[in-house]
Design an enzyme around this catalytic site. Structure first.
Site, PDB file in Angstrom:
ATOM      1  N   HIS A  95      21.599  10.456  14.081  1.00 45.33           N
ATOM      2  CA  HIS A  95      22.713   9.791  13.384  1.00 45.33           C
ATOM      3  C   HIS A  95      22.874   8.342  13.847  1.00 45.33           C
ATOM      4  O   HIS A  95      23.973   7.799  13.837  1.00 45.33           O
ATOM      5  CB  HIS A  95      24.022  10.579  13.556  1.00 45.33           C
ATOM      6  CG  HIS A  95      23.996  11.882  12.807  1.00 45.33           C
ATOM      7  ND1 HIS A  95      24.336  11.985  11.479  1.00 45.33           N
ATOM      8  CD2 HIS A  95      23.625  13.124  13.196  1.00 45.33           C
ATOM      9  CE1 HIS A  95      24.199  13.246  11.088  1.00 45.33           C
ATOM     10  NE2 HIS A  95      23.756  13.956  12.108  1.00 45.33           N
ATOM     11  N   THR A  96      21.762   7.756  14.257  1.00 45.35           N
ATOM     12  CA  THR A  96      21.779   6.333  14.627  1.00 45.35           C
ATOM     13  C   THR A  96      21.129   5.481  13.537  1.00 45.35           C
ATOM     14  O   THR A  96      21.392   4.296  13.463  1.00 45.35           O
ATOM     15  CB  THR A  96      21.005   6.108  15.946  1.00 45.35           C
ATOM     16  OG1 THR A  96      19.788   6.854  15.871  1.00 45.35           O
ATOM     17  CG2 THR A  96      21.811   6.561  17.153  1.00 45.35           C
TER      18      THR A  96
ATOM     19  N   SER B  28       5.127  24.293  -8.316  1.00 46.01           N
ATOM     20  CA  SER B  28       5.282  24.510  -6.886  1.00 46.01           C
ATOM     21  C   SER B  28       4.958  25.963  -6.560  1.00 46.01           C
ATOM     22  O   SER B  28       5.605  26.880  -7.073  1.00 46.01           O
ATOM     23  CB  SER B  28       6.727  24.204  -6.455  1.00 46.01           C
ATOM     24  OG  SER B  28       6.973  24.820  -5.201  1.00 46.01           O
TER      25      SER B  28
ATOM     26  N   GLU C 291      16.789   9.268  -2.754  1.00 46.09           N
ATOM     27  CA  GLU C 291      17.571  10.366  -2.179  1.00 46.09           C
ATOM     28  C   GLU C 291      19.065  10.044  -2.184  1.00 46.09           C
ATOM     29  O   GLU C 291      19.894  10.878  -2.507  1.00 46.09           O
ATOM     30  CB  GLU C 291      17.083  10.656  -0.750  1.00 46.09           C
ATOM     31  CG  GLU C 291      17.863  11.745  -0.089  1.00 46.09           C
ATOM     32  CD  GLU C 291      17.030  12.735   0.713  1.00 46.09           C
ATOM     33  OE1 GLU C 291      15.818  12.571   0.813  1.00 46.09           O
ATOM     34  OE2 GLU C 291      17.631  13.674   1.245  1.00 46.09           O
TER      35      GLU C 291
ATOM     36  N   ASP D 271      13.560   9.452   8.123  1.00 41.79           N
ATOM     37  CA  ASP D 271      12.651  10.505   7.672  1.00 41.79           C
ATOM     38  C   ASP D 271      11.528   9.932   6.815  1.00 41.79           C
ATOM     39  O   ASP D 271      10.356  10.267   6.988  1.00 41.79           O
ATOM     40  CB  ASP D 271      13.418  11.569   6.872  1.00 41.79           C
ATOM     41  CG  ASP D 271      14.560  12.169   7.672  1.00 41.79           C
ATOM     42  OD1 ASP D 271      14.594  11.967   8.895  1.00 41.79           O
ATOM     43  OD2 ASP D 271      15.420  12.832   7.063  1.00 41.79           O
TER      44      ASP D 271
HETATM   45  C1  GLA Z   1      18.937  13.357   8.235  1.00 40.40           C
HETATM   46  C2  GLA Z   1      18.808  12.022   7.522  1.00 40.40           C
HETATM   47  C3  GLA Z   1      18.286  10.938   8.480  1.00 40.40           C
HETATM   48  C4  GLA Z   1      19.111  10.882   9.768  1.00 40.40           C
HETATM   49  C5  GLA Z   1      19.283  12.299  10.352  1.00 40.40           C
HETATM   50  C6  GLA Z   1      20.232  12.314  11.522  1.00 40.40           C
HETATM   51  O1  GLA Z   1      17.675  13.837   8.603  1.00 40.40           O
HETATM   52  O2  GLA Z   1      17.942  12.119   6.419  1.00 40.40           O
HETATM   53  O3  GLA Z   1      18.283   9.688   7.836  1.00 40.40           O
HETATM   54  O4  GLA Z   1      20.336  10.269   9.559  1.00 40.40           O
HETATM   55  O5  GLA Z   1      19.750  13.220   9.389  1.00 40.40           O
HETATM   56  O6  GLA Z   1      19.720  11.588  12.574  1.00 40.40           O
END
Ligand code: GLA
Length: 384
Positions: free
Chosen positions: A35-36, A68, A160, A172
């Site tokens: 969450h950074t 799929s 997204e 991600d």
């Molecule tokens: C999810 C989000 C990422 C990130 C994490 C927490 O995976 O897609 O962008 O914020 O949560 O670190």
């Protein structure tokens, strides 16, 4: 994971065509830095040796059709109006990526594809970013177009956020597209600069899945994001130069302490977590497993108490993993369900998995699943 010849055969049986291209896209784990990313801070994720495979070919039908094998379902997206009408579940990712590529001016060409994977959805391993990357590379390959990987990551993140509704950060998508074998990625989410950091071979990364799915935790995820933005706004009024929580320094602690709850705890998590990421990078460079383990454990506590994204099952899994000899353990990904990452000596992997399973079963009555993964390459595209 379905072997390529079988996937190619599936393409033949579903769409009567031979493959022209193959795509792989991995999932990811985050070592530390949770969450950074949407606070423009630091993260330390790695792509893993689990993910998606796609076999596809161009078509002249003006549509993108994907079967799929995992969901046993076909989705059809018309390329002239990809987002209309919104499809449920995984089809929405296809629509969102096709829509964003179109907006970016990529001349889309029709394609058919079959897709299979071994990433459980909702387990905190970024199955959605893997899907976005696989789809984007397939559509680009079919159109013989290219987009630089960092730009593609931003495009997938937009898809997204805007279409799927999770206001996610960039971690991600960048990891899935830029991963490298044996390495974690230290990402500065402000500049998007990536530095590769080797993970020593004797350290194994075990993913301990609680079996509790992060059932669309979007609402609470987006709520955390808003809380962080609100905290940054207030702190910015107290000290010029604070634009996002990334700008906080330990000197800001008294001002943070004066914020109302929960903003105080949210800001404190981001400040301390950013510091822990840099500490973990240093520990990896020194091959100092004890310091690394302590940073992972402290990260979990902060996510539990200050950021409040853990669950009973995640906490139970962390306890079980530590009890079974993990050097450090923490929830990985967004939280609200999903998986725990445990770092262990490779020589202890077998005993670790069975002991953790036992401990987790004893405290929750649930069966966990365990996967020892390797830091791996990011998404790959090749013409067949
Ligand atoms: C999810 C989000 C990422 C990130 C994490 C927490 O995976 O897609 O962008 O914020 O949560 O670190």
């Amino acid at each position: 994971m379905t072997p390529w010849p079988e996937l190619d055969h599936l393409l033949w049986t579903r769409f009567s065509t031979r493959p022209q291209f193959h795509v792989t896209a991995p999932g990811r784990i985050n070592l530390i830095g949770e969450h950074t990313d949407y606070n423009e801070g630091f993260v330390l994720p790695a792509a893993i040796d689990r993910g998606l495979r796609l076999s596809g070919a161009s078509s002249d039908e003006g549509t993108f059709r994907v079967w799929s094998a995992q969901f046993r379902e076909e989705v059809l997206v018309p390329l002239d109006r990809p987002e209309d009408p919104p499809l449920p579940s995984w089809g929405r990712y296809l629509q969102a990526i096709a829509g964003e590529l179109r907006r970016a001016g990529v001349p889309l060409r029709g394609a058919v594809a079959v897709l299979d994977g071994d990433l459980p959805a909702g387990s905190g391993l970024s199955s959605s970013a893997a899907l976005e990357a696989a789809i984007a590379l397939a559509l680009l390959g079919s159109a013989r177009a290219t987009v630089e990987r960092p730009d593609l990551a931003r495009l997938a993140q937009r898809a997204e956020s805007e279409f799927v509704g999770v206001q996610c950060g960039i971690m991600d998508q960048l990891t899935v597209l830029l991963g490298m074998r044996g390495q974690a990625l230290l990402i500065d989410c402000r500049s998007l600069e990536v530095r590769y950091v080797s993970i020593p071979e004797h350290l194994a990364l075990a993913i301990c899945d609680t079996g509790v799915r992060r059932s669309l935790g979007e609402t609470r995820y987006n709520e955390r994001r808003r809380e962080c933005e609100a905290a940054a706004r207030r702190l910015g009024q107290a000290r010029a130069g604070i634009r996002t929580l990334r700008d906080l320094t330990p000197q800001d602690l008294p001002t943070i302490d004066a914020l109302p709850d929960p903003l105080r705890r949210r800001a404190r998590h981001v400040l301390t977590e950013n510091a822990r990421v840099l500490e973990a990078v240093e520990a990896l460079a020194q091959d100092d497993a004890a310091t690394l383990g302590r940073a992972l454990n402290a990260s979990h506590r902060s996510l539990q108490e200050d950021f409040e994204v853990s669950t009973e099952e995640l906490d139970a899994m962390v306890d079980a993993a530590r009890g079974a000899g993990a050097l450090g353990a923490r929830l990985t990904g967004a939280g609200f369900g999903g998986s725990v990452l445990a770092m262990i000596e490779r020589s202890r992997v077998d005993a670790f998995t069975s002991e953790t399973a036992k401990g987790y079963r004893a405290s929750t009555g649930r069966e966990g699943t365990f996967l020892v993964c390797r830091p791996s390459d990011g998404a790959q595209f090749s013409y067949v």
